[in-house]
Design a protein around this motif. Structure first.
Motif, PDB file in Angstrom:
ATOM      1  N   GLY A   1      56.371  98.577 -39.346  1.00  0.00           N
ATOM      2  CA  GLY A   1      57.630  99.226 -39.666  1.00  0.00           C
ATOM      3  C   GLY A   1      58.448  98.435 -40.659  1.00  0.00           C
ATOM      4  O   GLY A   1      57.955  97.502 -41.300  1.00  0.00           O
ATOM      5  N   ALA A   2      59.720  98.811 -40.792  1.00  0.00           N
ATOM      6  CA  ALA A   2      60.637  98.169 -41.730  1.00  0.00           C
ATOM      7  C   ALA A   2      61.787  97.530 -40.960  1.00  0.00           C
ATOM      8  O   ALA A   2      62.304  98.108 -40.002  1.00  0.00           O
ATOM      9  CB  ALA A   2      61.179  99.189 -42.729  1.00  0.00           C
ATOM     10  N   ILE A   3      62.184  96.333 -41.365  1.00  0.00           N
ATOM     11  CA  ILE A   3      63.323  95.659 -40.755  1.00  0.00           C
ATOM     12  C   ILE A   3      64.592  96.238 -41.360  1.00  0.00           C
ATOM     13  O   ILE A   3      64.804  96.159 -42.574  1.00  0.00           O
ATOM     14  CB  ILE A   3      63.271  94.140 -41.016  1.00  0.00           C
ATOM     15  N   ILE A   4      65.440  96.841 -40.519  1.00  0.00           N
ATOM     16  CA  ILE A   4      66.676  97.418 -41.048  1.00  0.00           C
ATOM     17  C   ILE A   4      67.901  96.589 -40.667  1.00  0.00           C
ATOM     18  O   ILE A   4      68.981  96.816 -41.196  1.00  0.00           O
ATOM     19  CB  ILE A   4      66.864  98.882 -40.595  1.00  0.00           C
ATOM     20  N   ASP A   5      67.717  95.596 -39.767  1.00  0.00           N
ATOM     21  CA  ASP A   5      68.831  94.702 -39.460  1.00  0.00           C
ATOM     22  C   ASP A   5      68.307  93.465 -38.741  1.00  0.00           C
ATOM     23  O   ASP A   5      67.386  93.560 -37.918  1.00  0.00           O
ATOM     24  CB  ASP A   5      69.875  95.403 -38.587  1.00  0.00           C
ATOM     25  N   VAL A   6      68.879  92.303 -39.074  1.00  0.00           N
ATOM     26  CA  VAL A   6      68.601  91.044 -38.387  1.00  0.00           C
ATOM     27  C   VAL A   6      69.913  90.574 -37.791  1.00  0.00           C
ATOM     28  O   VAL A   6      70.903  90.373 -38.511  1.00  0.00           O
ATOM     29  CB  VAL A   6      68.027  89.987 -39.355  1.00  0.00           C
ATOM     30  N   LEU A   7      69.966  90.412 -36.471  1.00  0.00           N
ATOM     31  CA  LEU A   7      71.219  90.189 -35.762  1.00  0.00           C
ATOM     32  C   LEU A   7      71.450  88.738 -35.369  1.00  0.00           C
ATOM     33  O   LEU A   7      72.475  88.420 -34.757  1.00  0.00           O
ATOM     34  CB  LEU A   7      71.263  91.074 -34.506  1.00  0.00           C
TER      35      LEU A   7
ATOM     36  N   ILE B   1      66.356  94.809 -35.535  1.00  0.00           N
ATOM     37  CA  ILE B   1      66.183  96.258 -35.409  1.00  0.00           C
ATOM     38  C   ILE B   1      65.046  96.666 -36.338  1.00  0.00           C
ATOM     39  O   ILE B   1      65.098  96.431 -37.546  1.00  0.00           O
ATOM     40  CB  ILE B   1      67.459  97.035 -35.781  1.00  0.00           C
ATOM     41  N   LEU B   2      64.016  97.244 -35.758  1.00  0.00           N
ATOM     42  CA  LEU B   2      62.826  97.662 -36.502  1.00  0.00           C
ATOM     43  C   LEU B   2      62.808  99.184 -36.581  1.00  0.00           C
ATOM     44  O   LEU B   2      62.998  99.866 -35.577  1.00  0.00           O
ATOM     45  CB  LEU B   2      61.574  97.155 -35.775  1.00  0.00           C
ATOM     46  N   GLU B   3      62.583  99.718 -37.776  1.00  0.00           N
ATOM     47  CA  GLU B   3      62.491 101.167 -37.948  1.00  0.00           C
ATOM     48  C   GLU B   3      61.042 101.561 -38.167  1.00  0.00           C
ATOM     49  O   GLU B   3      60.344 100.983 -39.007  1.00  0.00           O
ATOM     50  CB  GLU B   3      63.349 101.624 -39.137  1.00  0.00           C
ATOM     51  N   ALA B   4      60.572 102.499 -37.353  1.00  0.00           N
ATOM     52  CA  ALA B   4      59.210 103.020 -37.490  1.00  0.00           C
ATOM     53  C   ALA B   4      59.205 104.464 -37.036  1.00  0.00           C
ATOM     54  O   ALA B   4      59.867 104.815 -36.055  1.00  0.00           O
ATOM     55  CB  ALA B   4      58.213 102.198 -36.668  1.00  0.00           C
ATOM     56  N   MET B   5      58.475 105.306 -37.730  1.00  0.00           N
ATOM     57  CA  MET B   5      58.375 106.723 -37.388  1.00  0.00           C
ATOM     58  C   MET B   5      59.757 107.358 -37.241  1.00  0.00           C
ATOM     59  O   MET B   5      60.012 108.167 -36.359  1.00  0.00           O
ATOM     60  CB  MET B   5      57.532 106.916 -36.126  1.00  0.00           C
ATOM     61  N   LYS B   6      60.689 106.934 -38.136  1.00  0.00           N
ATOM     62  CA  LYS B   6      62.045 107.476 -38.234  1.00  0.00           C
ATOM     63  C   LYS B   6      62.885 107.189 -36.998  1.00  0.00           C
ATOM     64  O   LYS B   6      63.891 107.840 -36.757  1.00  0.00           O
ATOM     65  CB  LYS B   6      62.014 108.988 -38.501  1.00  0.00           C
ATOM     66  N   MET B   7      62.494 106.185 -36.205  1.00  0.00           N
ATOM     67  CA  MET B   7      63.282 105.802 -35.042  1.00  0.00           C
ATOM     68  C   MET B   7      63.580 104.312 -35.120  1.00  0.00           C
ATOM     69  O   MET B   7      62.792 103.527 -35.653  1.00  0.00           O
ATOM     70  CB  MET B   7      62.516 106.094 -33.744  1.00  0.00           C
ATOM     71  N   GLU B   8      64.747 103.915 -34.583  1.00  0.00           N
ATOM     72  CA  GLU B   8      65.102 102.508 -34.533  1.00  0.00           C
ATOM     73  C   GLU B   8      64.620 101.904 -33.216  1.00  0.00           C
ATOM     74  O   GLU B   8      64.829 102.468 -32.146  1.00  0.00           O
ATOM     75  CB  GLU B   8      66.624 102.345 -34.655  1.00  0.00           C
TER      76      GLU B   8
END
Length: 664
Positions: free
Chosen positions: A593-599, A614-621
């Protein structure tokens, strides 16, 4: 007369549409991405056109490439399936502009009903009951927060352009609102490219009931009964059935008439679904309208005896509806479940990998809609649904019984699935009594063992020992009548080490002829091996003859016994140091997936369960959480990175936190 149909989709829905189109004499055209070059829907179609790389944005969402493929192949009509571009008004318009018949509603209806905000306003004007809420045009965070005070709690945040539970959040109190608005808006932008949100008063523990509607180009509209989709996880449907065990004939008629009113109000044509929430007093409220064929349409087909894809094609040709309202009859009961490559014991994380074996169960009244077969691979690029498993019966219990057996008899070796989870739902007493609401999985079913890591039994270890002791890994090896060929063999005792997940299990296997005794610690299990071959193990266990499916791939073994599956590896000659320790602090990606946030950042103190990435894959977080208390040593991922499953993202040291940092 339409003659050649292009299916602008993939997987099981493409296969399902091709089957009906072929039966009606249509030539069919498939489109596919590079990742789907050998997919089942590609092989079934008369012609196929590659439309781009694996990424959906470069293939299945490229309207211009699909229209070009239709024109190039001489197709005269396009079926969008569901998902992808099926509810994209621009795609419907592009088909029309190219001289193609779009097998679906007019673009104006798609555009109106695709907006939760605008459709809700339109339904209010049409006299259809709606849930109280706030539908401000492109409302800001501040406007939503202000409106929430008037609505009260609990409330729902919803993506206006959304569906499938994406961009949707339940908010219990004011202190949760701002963060959930931010998360819902982010997820909506990721999934739909539109961050507009609305608010609705939460209807607590409702039924989710939807009405199948159909309209033609001559002003006729009918409803074909209802579907109960109340069993949901994170607002995504898990089980669907028709008719609903909760709906009375009077409620069915009232909801059906409201659904037809909704369809006529937006100038609808073709197949559509009007979804309602129904409270415990059988008050119903408009939720949304899906302007396409639904995933769960097979249950409606089974109880009405109608082919809804055939109806779609008939309407697209300009013909009147095949039946009038008083000619539609409901017969029996049908239940559908969605078989996914996902791990219920690991927060339902999608699974990828090869399908060494995929064999649907067989029996009367069963239907499997699938786009995969043995030898295929489940990739991270698309929805991980393997099949829709559907059972029909003269009554609800007969349908339940048939579906339960179908799930238990279906073999999937190579990836973890939700098969056991589904079978537990169907067998559950609350579901059996027809009392499951949208809160069922989160409440009555939340502690079910199908959602916890499985402890492998000594019996399963004994079955594995039978296979591994035999020494052959050929899937088609046939060794029948083992009791005869092995009856005079001398006793042997062999140490064996099996790996299951992250655990290594040491056994002693004593074999005398065809009799096996497996010892682990102070526990023993004995059984007799009758025959073995062609993926089937036949044993005598406690004087009972039983069968077990298996698949061996070198040192890896997949077993399916008593409705449950287990995967093991023969690690007898391997060191145990390769296993990852629980709570190791090595936090890895749970999927591609894609990393959309590092907290977090290096040096920060964290506690077990804290969300790190937060990892985004298959249009879900998907939140990636700490598995131990400690301090962040390294952060190896950045926002925007594309990562692979099991790629190391964050390293947590075992350094103790101070009392202030740990919250003590």
């Amino acid at each position: 007369m339409l003659k050649k149909l292009l299916i602008a989709n993939r997987g099981e829905i493409a296969v399902r549409v091709i089957k009906t189109a072929r039966s009606l004499g249509y030539r069919t055209v498939a489109v596919y991405s590079e990742a789907d070059a050998r997919a089942l829907h590609v092989e079934m179609a008369d012609e196929a056109v590659c439309i781009g790389p694996a990424q959906v944005s470069e293939s299945y969402l490229r309207a211009e490439a699909i229209v070009e493929a239709a024109v190039k192949t001489g197709a005269d009509c396009v079926h969008p399936g569901y998902g992808f571009l099926s509810e994209n008004s621009g795609f419907a318009r592009a088909c029309k502009d190219a001289g193609l018949v779009f097998v679906g509603p007019p673009e104006a209806a798609i555009e109106l009903m695709g907006s939760k905000r605008r459709s809700k306003i339109a339904m209010q004007e049409a006299g259809v009951p709606v849930v109280p809420g706030f539908e401000g045009d492109n409302a800001s965070d501040e406007e939503l927060i202000k409106a929430a005070k008037d609505i009260g709690y609990p409330l729902m945040i919803k993506a206006s352009a959304g569906g499938g539970g994406r961009g949707m959040r339940l908010v219990e109190s004011e202190d949760q609102l701002a963060d959930n608005i931010q998360r819902a808006r982010s997820e909506a932008k990721q999934a739909f490219g539109d961050g507009e949100l609305i608010l609705e008063k939460a209807v607590i523990e409702p039924r989710h009931i939807e009405i199948q509607v159909f309209a033609d180009q001559h002003g006729n509209a009918v409803y074909l009964g209802e579907r109960d989709c109340s069993v949901q996880r994170r607002h995504q449907k898990v089980v669907e059935e028709a008719p609903s065990p909760f709906v009375t004939p009077e409620l069915r008629e009232a909801m059906g008439e409201a659904a037809v009113k909704a369809a006529l109000a937006c100038g609808y044509e073709g197949a559509g679904t009007v979804e309602f929430l129904v409270d415990k007093n059988r008050n119903f409220y408009f939720l949304e309208m899906n302007t396409r064929l639904q995933v769960e349409h097979p249950v409606t087909e089974l109880i009405t005896g109608q082919d809804l894809v055939a109806w779609q094609l008939s309407v697209a040709e300009g013909l009147p509806l095949p039946l009038a309202q008083d000619e539609i009859r409901l017969n029996g009961h049908a239940i559908e479940v969605r078989l996914y490559a996902e791990d219920p014991a690991n927060d339902f994380t999608p699974q990828t990998g090869p399908l060494h074996q995929f064999k649907p169960g067989e029996g009367e009244g069963l239907r499997f809609d699938t786009g995969v077969r043995s030898g295929d691979s489940v990739t991270p690029h698309y929805d991980p649904m393997l099949a829709k498993v559907v059972a029909w019966g003269e009554n609800r219990n007969e349908a339940r019984r048939r579906l339960l057996r179908a799930l238990e008899d279906t073999t999937v070796f190579g990836v973890t699935t939700n098969r056991y989870f589904l079978s537990r739902i169907i067998a559950d007493e609350t579901f059996g009594a027809g009392e499951a609401t949208t809160a069922f999985l989160q409440q009555a079913f939340r502690d079910d063992p199908s959602m916890a890591p499985k402890d492998i039994s000594l019996r399963e270890l004994a079955l594995a020992a039978c296979v591994f002791s035999h020494g052959s890994s050929g899937p088609d090896a046939d060794h029948q009548n083992l009791s005869t060929s092995w009856s005079n063999a001398p006793a042997t005792v062999t140490p064996m080490k099996l790996e299951c997940g992250e655990k290594f299990l040491e056994l002693l296997v004593r074999r005398t002829g065809n009799h096996f005794t497996v010892t682990r610690g102070e526990d023993q299990y004995a059984l007799d091996l009758e025959s073995m071959g062609s993926g089937l193990l036949c044993i005598i266990d406690n004087s009972i003859r039983q069968q077990c499916q298996y698949h061996r791939q070198g040192d890896h073994l997949y077993l399916q016994a008593s409705g449950q599956s287990v995967a093991l590896r023969d690690a007898t000659h391997q060191p145990t140091s390769g296993a990852a320790a629980s709570g190791s602090g090595r936090i890895k990606a749970t999927m591609d997936g894609a990393i959309i946030d590092v907290l977090v950042e290096a040096g920060q103190a964290v506690k077990q369960g804290d969300t790190l990435v937060i990892l985004e894959a298959m249009k879900m977080e998907h939140p990636v959480k700490a598995d131990r208390d400690g301090r962040v040593g390294e952060v190896l991922a950045s926002k925007g990175d594309q990562v692979k499953r099991n790629q190391l993202l964050v390293a947590i040291s075992a350094e103790e936190t101070t009392p202030e940092e740990s919250g003590q």
